[in-house]
Design a protein around this motif. Sequence first.
Motif, PDB file in Angstrom:
ATOM      1  N   ILE A   2       8.762  45.737   9.901  1.00 12.68           N
ATOM      2  CA  ILE A   2       9.402  46.419  11.023  1.00 12.68           C
ATOM      3  C   ILE A   2      10.822  45.868  11.190  1.00 12.68           C
ATOM      4  O   ILE A   2      11.028  44.653  11.194  1.00 12.68           O
ATOM      5  CB  ILE A   2       8.619  46.192  12.334  1.00 12.68           C
ATOM      6  N   ILE A   3      11.771  46.763  11.327  1.00 14.09           N
ATOM      7  CA  ILE A   3      13.150  46.390  11.610  1.00 14.09           C
ATOM      8  C   ILE A   3      13.485  46.923  12.996  1.00 14.09           C
ATOM      9  O   ILE A   3      13.364  48.118  13.244  1.00 14.09           O
ATOM     10  CB  ILE A   3      14.130  46.981  10.576  1.00 14.09           C
ATOM     11  N   GLY A   4      13.863  46.022  13.876  1.00 14.62           N
ATOM     12  CA  GLY A   4      14.249  46.431  15.220  1.00 14.62           C
ATOM     13  C   GLY A   4      15.702  46.102  15.453  1.00 14.62           C
ATOM     14  O   GLY A   4      16.167  45.033  15.080  1.00 14.62           O
ATOM     15  N   PHE A   5      16.426  47.066  16.016  1.00 17.05           N
ATOM     16  CA  PHE A   5      17.792  46.721  16.367  1.00 17.05           C
ATOM     17  C   PHE A   5      18.179  47.315  17.705  1.00 17.05           C
ATOM     18  O   PHE A   5      17.647  48.324  18.143  1.00 17.05           O
ATOM     19  CB  PHE A   5      18.799  47.035  15.256  1.00 17.05           C
ATOM     20  N   VAL A   6      19.072  46.586  18.355  1.00 21.15           N
ATOM     21  CA  VAL A   6      19.556  46.946  19.673  1.00 21.15           C
ATOM     22  C   VAL A   6      21.067  47.070  19.596  1.00 21.15           C
ATOM     23  O   VAL A   6      21.747  46.190  19.073  1.00 21.15           O
ATOM     24  CB  VAL A   6      19.179  45.871  20.720  1.00 21.15           C
ATOM     25  N   ARG A   7      21.565  48.167  20.105  1.00 21.60           N
ATOM     26  CA  ARG A   7      23.007  48.370  20.235  1.00 21.60           C
ATOM     27  C   ARG A   7      23.307  48.344  21.731  1.00 21.60           C
ATOM     28  O   ARG A   7      22.681  49.070  22.496  1.00 21.60           O
ATOM     29  CB  ARG A   7      23.402  49.712  19.635  1.00 21.60           C
ATOM     30  N   LEU A   8      24.246  47.483  22.136  1.00 27.51           N
ATOM     31  CA  LEU A   8      24.534  47.361  23.553  1.00 27.51           C
ATOM     32  C   LEU A   8      26.027  47.262  23.796  1.00 27.51           C
ATOM     33  O   LEU A   8      26.774  46.819  22.937  1.00 27.51           O
ATOM     34  CB  LEU A   8      23.826  46.140  24.146  1.00 27.51           C
ATOM     35  N   GLU A   9      26.426  47.702  24.976  1.00 25.18           N
ATOM     36  CA  GLU A   9      27.816  47.591  25.370  1.00 25.18           C
ATOM     37  C   GLU A   9      27.958  46.516  26.427  1.00 25.18           C
ATOM     38  O   GLU A   9      27.080  46.351  27.274  1.00 25.18           O
ATOM     39  CB  GLU A   9      28.338  48.930  25.911  1.00 25.18           C
ATOM     40  N   LEU A  10      29.045  45.804  26.349  1.00 22.32           N
ATOM     41  CA  LEU A  10      29.352  44.749  27.313  1.00 22.32           C
ATOM     42  C   LEU A  10      30.681  45.047  27.994  1.00 22.32           C
ATOM     43  O   LEU A  10      31.608  45.541  27.358  1.00 22.32           O
ATOM     44  CB  LEU A  10      29.468  43.390  26.607  1.00 22.32           C
ATOM     45  N   LEU A  11      30.736  44.727  29.276  1.00 24.25           N
ATOM     46  CA  LEU A  11      31.993  44.742  30.009  1.00 24.25           C
ATOM     47  C   LEU A  11      32.382  43.302  30.272  1.00 24.25           C
ATOM     48  O   LEU A  11      31.562  42.513  30.765  1.00 24.25           O
ATOM     49  CB  LEU A  11      31.841  45.495  31.327  1.00 24.25           C
ATOM     50  N   ILE A  12      33.602  42.959  29.943  1.00 20.58           N
ATOM     51  CA  ILE A  12      34.107  41.601  30.130  1.00 20.58           C
ATOM     52  C   ILE A  12      35.267  41.704  31.119  1.00 20.58           C
ATOM     53  O   ILE A  12      36.412  41.955  30.740  1.00 20.58           O
ATOM     54  CB  ILE A  12      34.547  40.990  28.781  1.00 20.58           C
ATOM     55  N   TYR A  13      34.951  41.548  32.389  1.00 25.07           N
ATOM     56  CA  TYR A  13      35.905  41.826  33.456  1.00 25.07           C
ATOM     57  C   TYR A  13      37.114  40.898  33.461  1.00 25.07           C
ATOM     58  O   TYR A  13      38.213  41.321  33.781  1.00 25.07           O
ATOM     59  CB  TYR A  13      35.216  41.757  34.816  1.00 25.07           C
ATOM     60  N   ASP A  14      36.950  39.632  33.153  1.00 18.59           N
ATOM     61  CA  ASP A  14      38.036  38.666  33.260  1.00 18.59           C
ATOM     62  C   ASP A  14      38.942  38.606  32.039  1.00 18.59           C
ATOM     63  O   ASP A  14      39.898  37.844  32.024  1.00 18.59           O
ATOM     64  CB  ASP A  14      37.475  37.271  33.537  1.00 18.59           C
ATOM     65  N   ALA A  15      38.652  39.403  31.021  1.00 16.48           N
ATOM     66  CA  ALA A  15      39.470  39.376  29.802  1.00 16.48           C
ATOM     67  C   ALA A  15      40.820  40.024  30.074  1.00 16.48           C
ATOM     68  O   ALA A  15      40.900  41.174  30.497  1.00 16.48           O
ATOM     69  CB  ALA A  15      38.752  40.090  28.670  1.00 16.48           C
ATOM     70  N   GLN A  16      41.889  39.277  29.835  1.00 16.78           N
ATOM     71  CA  GLN A  16      43.239  39.793  30.004  1.00 16.78           C
ATOM     72  C   GLN A  16      43.937  40.004  28.658  1.00 16.78           C
ATOM     73  O   GLN A  16      45.083  40.424  28.623  1.00 16.78           O
ATOM     74  CB  GLN A  16      44.058  38.821  30.868  1.00 16.78           C
ATOM     75  N   SER A  17      43.213  39.691  27.578  1.00 17.83           N
ATOM     76  CA  SER A  17      43.770  39.870  26.238  1.00 17.83           C
ATOM     77  C   SER A  17      42.613  39.930  25.246  1.00 17.83           C
ATOM     78  O   SER A  17      41.467  39.632  25.587  1.00 17.83           O
ATOM     79  CB  SER A  17      44.681  38.696  25.878  1.00 17.83           C
ATOM     80  N   LEU A  18      42.927  40.305  24.022  1.00 17.25           N
ATOM     81  CA  LEU A  18      41.903  40.302  22.979  1.00 17.25           C
ATOM     82  C   LEU A  18      41.409  38.886  22.697  1.00 17.25           C
ATOM     83  O   LEU A  18      40.247  38.679  22.356  1.00 17.25           O
ATOM     84  CB  LEU A  18      42.443  40.938  21.697  1.00 17.25           C
ATOM     85  N   LYS A  19      42.289  37.919  22.875  1.00 21.01           N
ATOM     86  CA  LYS A  19      41.906  36.516  22.676  1.00 21.01           C
ATOM     87  C   LYS A  19      40.834  36.106  23.691  1.00 21.01           C
ATOM     88  O   LYS A  19      39.857  35.430  23.332  1.00 21.01           O
ATOM     89  CB  LYS A  19      43.131  35.620  22.804  1.00 21.01           C
TER      90      LYS A  19
END
Length: 93
Positions: A2-19
């Motif tokens: 069995i192969i199980g995978f989860v795709r999820l989205e995250l919100l990162i509120y405090d990120a002010q740059s890609l770094k």
Amino acid sequence: MIIGFVRLELLIYDAQSLKDKRSVLKSIQTRLKQRFNLSVAETDHHDVWQRAELTMVTVSNERSVCERELQRALALIDGEPKAERTVTDYEWL
């Protein structure tokens, strides 16, 4: 097998740059890889500061083992104060 995978989205509120975003994601990915039997990668929204998509994959002989591993990983992500999980999709192969 069995192969199980989860795709999820995250919100990162405090990120002010890609770094900032990469710092949060790297921390989450490292802890997931160290604690659980799964693979994880950022799969979308690479150039957006406050949004990310992660995909986690695990393999086992039983679906219940895959589900348990993925649920534990999601609990770790939910405990992260710097990121909020929004959309979550499961798939089984």
